[in-house]
Write an enzyme that holds these catalytic residues in place. Structure first.
Site, PDB file in Angstrom:
ATOM      1  CG  ASP A  67     -74.656  -9.654  58.154  1.00 17.44           C
ATOM      2  OD1 ASP A  67     -74.233 -10.710  58.656  1.00 17.44           O
ATOM      3  OD2 ASP A  67     -74.680  -9.466  56.925  1.00 17.44           O
ATOM      4  CG  ASP A 135     -79.078  -7.734  45.798  1.00 14.68           C
ATOM      5  OD1 ASP A 135     -78.027  -8.144  46.339  1.00 14.68           O
ATOM      6  OD2 ASP A 135     -80.071  -7.351  46.446  1.00 14.68           O
ATOM      7  CG  HIS A 137     -76.709  -7.999  49.498  1.00 15.43           C
ATOM      8  ND1 HIS A 137     -77.699  -8.742  48.894  1.00 15.43           N
ATOM      9  CD2 HIS A 137     -76.225  -8.787  50.493  1.00 15.43           C
ATOM     10  CE1 HIS A 137     -77.806  -9.918  49.501  1.00 15.43           C
ATOM     11  NE2 HIS A 137     -76.916  -9.969  50.477  1.00 15.43           N
ATOM     12  CD  GLU A 142     -80.696  -6.194  50.551  1.00 14.86           C
ATOM     13  OE1 GLU A 142     -80.009  -6.410  49.547  1.00 14.86           O
ATOM     14  OE2 GLU A 142     -81.428  -7.064  51.071  1.00 14.86           O
TER      15      GLU A 142
END
Length: 243
Positions: A67, A135, A137, A142
């Site tokens: 990314d 979280d 990810h 996400e």
């Protein structure tokens, strides 16, 4: 299928991760999937040490990063292009043209994402390095991201931006709101995956990934469907696992 390795501290985690991948990086024409963030830095130090001490060469290696932030120029100190060069590429003999990082600073990010996916599909990634967000990810996929996603543009959650603000002098306003990221389906094509996590703040995400239901609410839970995932943890990150 998860193979879980638990170590006492970050240095031991990094060494254990390198032990899992060393035979792959030493083979001819390896294709590596690479990650950024604090989790893989120690692993990259092990790769550099092996290159310097044992002569392991990367001149025929191809790499693909997961990314990149959208809107940061390559030269920005927090771009993942800069991160990879400072933490790995500048210290090994990989060819610049073989070290792929998504292009986030461009006029048409959607076109850039498609071109990156098209290039990625020309190869089979031998081993993919992953971290995990608090979280759940992986890469910048996400919660809510579809399991069949390929390289795409992702709006970053407030939690992710807060977690990453530490890299921007604690100023969340400096953290980009969008990123270009390999999708979950892109990641799952890798032959082998190593996920590295340390710290108590990752413990719930690790538990949800391994022991929870497979759900887009925890993107990393898709790894339950991969047949070769090694998870390397310190005791804090493993602290909520029931087994």
């Amino acid at each position: 299928m998860f193979n879980i390795i638990i170590k006492d501290n970050y240095d031991e985690v990094s060494k254990a991760a390198f032990d899992v991948m060393k035979d792959i990086v030493r083979k001819d024409k390896a294709v590596l999937g690479l990650a950024t963030g604090s989790s893989p830095v120690g692993l990259y130090k092990e790769m550099i040490r092996d290159h310097q001490e044992n002569g392991t060469s990367y001149k025929d290696t191809v790499s693909f990063n997961l990314d990149e932030y959208i809107g940061l120029p390559k030269s920005h100190r927090e771009s993942y292009y800069t991160f990879m060069h400072e933490n790995l590429f500048n210290h090994i003999d990989i060819k610049e043209e073989n070290a792929h990082v998504p292009l986030g600073d461009c006029e048409d990010p959607e076109k850039s994402a498609k071109e990156y996916e098209d290039e990625l599909k020309k190869y089979e990634v031998d081993i993919q390095i992953l971290g995990i967000g608090s979280d759940g990810h992986i890469a910048f996929n996400e919660p809510g991201c579809p399991f069949d996603s390929e390289t795409h543009i992702m709006e970053l959650t407030e939690q992710t931006r807060e977690d990453n603000a530490r890299f921007f002098d604690g100023n969340i306003d400096e953290v980009p709101k969008l990123a270009i990221t390999q999708g979950l389906a892109s990641i799952m094509r890798a032959k082998k995956i190593i996920l590295i996590a340390t710290g108590a703040n990752k413990a719930q995400a690790i538990k949800d990934m391994i022991e929870g239901e497979k759900t887009v609410d925890c993107p990393a839970s898709i790894l339950q469907d991969h047949n070769d995932v090694t998870v390397v943890l310190d005791k804090d990150a493993a602290s909520k696992l029931s087994k």
